[in-house]
Design a protein around this motif. Structure first.
Motif, PDB file in Angstrom:
ATOM      1  N   ARG A   1       0.836  -1.215   0.000  1.00  0.00           N
ATOM      2  CA  ARG A   1       0.000   0.000   0.000  1.00  0.00           C
ATOM      3  C   ARG A   1       0.858   1.248   0.000  1.00  0.00           C
ATOM      4  NH1 ARG A   1      -3.626   1.934   5.239  1.00  0.00           N
ATOM      5  NH2 ARG A   1      -3.994   4.087   4.519  1.00  0.00           N
ATOM      6  N   TYR A   2       1.814   1.321   0.918  1.00  0.00           N
ATOM      7  CA  TYR A   2       2.617   2.534   1.034  1.00  0.00           C
ATOM      8  C   TYR A   2       3.658   2.638  -0.076  1.00  0.00           C
ATOM      9  CZ  TYR A   2       0.254   3.508   5.373  1.00  0.00           C
ATOM     10  OH  TYR A   2      -0.723   3.785   6.293  1.00  0.00           O
ATOM     11  N   LEU A   3       4.062   1.521  -0.648  1.00  0.00           N
ATOM     12  CA  LEU A   3       4.956   1.573  -1.801  1.00  0.00           C
ATOM     13  C   LEU A   3       4.248   2.229  -2.988  1.00  0.00           C
ATOM     14  CD1 LEU A   3       7.664   0.816  -3.131  1.00  0.00           C
ATOM     15  CD2 LEU A   3       6.657  -1.408  -3.697  1.00  0.00           C
ATOM     16  N   LEU A   4       3.004   1.824  -3.236  1.00  0.00           N
ATOM     17  CA  LEU A   4       2.233   2.435  -4.316  1.00  0.00           C
ATOM     18  C   LEU A   4       2.002   3.918  -4.055  1.00  0.00           C
ATOM     19  CD1 LEU A   4      -0.461  -0.345  -4.945  1.00  0.00           C
ATOM     20  CD2 LEU A   4       1.462   0.263  -6.428  1.00  0.00           C
ATOM     21  N   ALA A   5       1.648   4.260  -2.820  1.00  0.00           N
ATOM     22  CA  ALA A   5       1.409   5.660  -2.484  1.00  0.00           C
ATOM     23  C   ALA A   5       2.684   6.491  -2.607  1.00  0.00           C
ATOM     24  CB  ALA A   5       0.849   5.765  -1.069  1.00  0.00           C
ATOM     25  N   ALA A   6       3.807   5.927  -2.171  1.00  0.00           N
ATOM     26  CA  ALA A   6       5.076   6.651  -2.266  1.00  0.00           C
ATOM     27  C   ALA A   6       5.443   6.930  -3.717  1.00  0.00           C
ATOM     28  CB  ALA A   6       6.183   5.860  -1.582  1.00  0.00           C
ATOM     29  N   GLY A   7       5.132   5.992  -4.608  1.00  0.00           N
ATOM     30  CA  GLY A   7       5.422   6.199  -6.015  1.00  0.00           C
ATOM     31  C   GLY A   7       4.666   7.376  -6.597  1.00  0.00           C
ATOM     32  N   LEU A   8       3.514   7.715  -6.015  1.00  0.00           N
ATOM     33  CA  LEU A   8       2.747   8.867  -6.478  1.00  0.00           C
ATOM     34  C   LEU A   8       3.128  10.157  -5.755  1.00  0.00           C
ATOM     35  CD1 LEU A   8      -0.792   7.196  -6.657  1.00  0.00           C
ATOM     36  CD2 LEU A   8       0.741   7.699  -8.566  1.00  0.00           C
ATOM     37  N   LEU A   9       3.394  10.054  -4.458  1.00  0.00           N
ATOM     38  CA  LEU A   9       3.681  11.253  -3.673  1.00  0.00           C
ATOM     39  C   LEU A   9       5.108  11.755  -3.830  1.00  0.00           C
ATOM     40  CD1 LEU A   9       1.839  10.346  -0.348  1.00  0.00           C
ATOM     41  CD2 LEU A   9       1.227  12.184  -1.929  1.00  0.00           C
ATOM     42  N   LEU A  10       6.057  10.848  -4.007  1.00  0.00           N
ATOM     43  CA  LEU A  10       7.457  11.261  -4.050  1.00  0.00           C
ATOM     44  C   LEU A  10       7.754  12.218  -5.201  1.00  0.00           C
ATOM     45  CD1 LEU A  10      10.120  11.008  -2.625  1.00  0.00           C
ATOM     46  CD2 LEU A  10      10.643   8.976  -3.975  1.00  0.00           C
ATOM     47  N   PRO A  11       7.278  11.983  -6.430  1.00  0.00           N
ATOM     48  CA  PRO A  11       7.535  12.969  -7.490  1.00  0.00           C
ATOM     49  C   PRO A  11       6.977  14.348  -7.159  1.00  0.00           C
ATOM     50  CG  PRO A  11       6.805  10.895  -8.434  1.00  0.00           C
ATOM     51  CD  PRO A  11       6.608  10.784  -6.956  1.00  0.00           C
ATOM     52  N   LEU A  12       5.804  14.401  -6.505  1.00  0.00           N
ATOM     53  CA  LEU A  12       5.244  15.691  -6.102  1.00  0.00           C
ATOM     54  C   LEU A  12       6.141  16.381  -5.079  1.00  0.00           C
ATOM     55  CD1 LEU A  12       1.459  14.779  -5.676  1.00  0.00           C
ATOM     56  CD2 LEU A  12       2.550  15.883  -7.629  1.00  0.00           C
ATOM     57  N   ALA A  13       6.664  15.616  -4.129  1.00  0.00           N
ATOM     58  CA  ALA A  13       7.523  16.192  -3.105  1.00  0.00           C
ATOM     59  C   ALA A  13       8.832  16.681  -3.700  1.00  0.00           C
ATOM     60  CB  ALA A  13       7.795  15.164  -2.006  1.00  0.00           C
TER      61      ALA A  13
END
Length: 313
Positions: free
Chosen positions: A45-57
């Protein structure tokens, strides 16, 4: 026709309500994912979420500072408690007590945030804010049904409550510099090795398996709306309202869970759920009328928008 901008209170209230409504409506989704290995499933779950949030950060970091060593430590503590600890303790608490018993304990989060938020900021809790939070907590417990559990379940539920409160209070000092996008991304990234390491140590090869169709759908919902979107909404609400007022919206979780269940054909809401909804609504309205304790702050512009990334107004 000119568009009237929302006040910080209205904007923060809408974000807080939306985040907690999404959490409450996720009850059925979480049940569909309950049969998947806990630690491995949360790592995914958090791996998928990190893949979306990290580019934004990383994009926001072009005009914002990276976390300092001290901030990395706070981010790690936030991730270990608010993400890892909360999910693990919640599952264990539910094995000893029913959802009503656990929910009644965790429903005290608004009251704790109303007291601890101002204290940690160097101020004093406001009387009306504490009363409003107490009304919301009573409404949440009424909606849950004041369920009971054994002593172990109560201790685990109290631990879950502490992790729930930590998810917000530990983030408050980080938000002025890192913004909602930065805090959401970094705690999500840090949660991945924590869950993955625990999964390997405790479950070994049983930590992962191919999810069924319903489990995959639940996983995508938990990763995208429930993690990416809800985290961004909630942390922006904390920026705008402060912990003591944003915490009031945690009382919406059992209410929206009951209403979503009714919408899905699981039966009409009980009288206790309706009464709880009235109490929660009254407490939120009372609490949003209060002035934040401590020094008054004007709405942030410029720097806050940069740190907040795409979700900031």
């Amino acid at each position: 026709m000119a568009v009237v901008p929302l006040s910080p209170t209205a904007s923060g209230g809408l974000r807080g309500a939306a985040a907690m409504t999404m959490l409450g409506c996720s009850t059925g989704v979480s049940a569909a994912f309950a049969g998947y290995p806990l630690l491995g499933g949360q790592a995914l779950r958090y791996l998928l979420a990190a893949g979306l949030l990290l580019p934004l950060a990383l994009r926001a970091a072009a005009g914002a500072p990276r976390p300092t060593a001290r901030e990395w430590g706070r981010l790690a503590l936030l991730s270990a408690t608010g993400l890892v600890g909360f999910n693990v303790l919640l599952v264990q608490a539910l094995r000893h007590s029913g959802p009503a018993g656990v929910g009644s304990v965790v429903g005290a989060a608004p009251l704790l945030m109303a007291v601890l938020g101002p204290l940690l900021a160097g101020g004093r809790p406001g009387r009306r804010a504490v009363v409003a939070a107490g009304v919301v907590a009573a409404g949440a417990a009424t909606a849950q049904g004041f369920g009971a559990g054994d002593a172990v379940g109560t201790v685990l539920a109290l631990g879950t409550l502490g992790c729930e409160v930590g998810f917000s209070l530990l983030a408050v000092p980080l938000l002025p510099r890192l913004g909602p996008v930065g805090v959401s991304a970094w705690v999500t990234v840090l949660a991945v090795p924590m869950f993955a390491g625990a999964a390997v140590l405790l479950d070994g090869r049983a930590a992962l398996r191919v999810p069924s169709g319903s489990e995959l759908a639940a996983l995508l919902y938990l990763a995208v709306p429930m993690t990416c979107v809800a985290f961004l909404l909630w942390y922006r609400a904390l920026e705008l309202l402060g912990a003591e007022r944003a915490g009031l919206f945690a009382g919406l979780v059992p209410i929206t869970a009951a209403l979503s269940g009714a919408a899905l054909g699981e039966g009409v809401p009980r009288a206790g759920e309706l009464l709880g909804a009235v109490l929660v609504g009254a407490g939120v309205c009372l609490g949003l009328r209060t002035r934040r304790p401590g020094r008054a702050r004007a709405p942030r512009t410029g720097r806050a928008r940069t740190a907040g990334g795409p979700v900031a107004p």
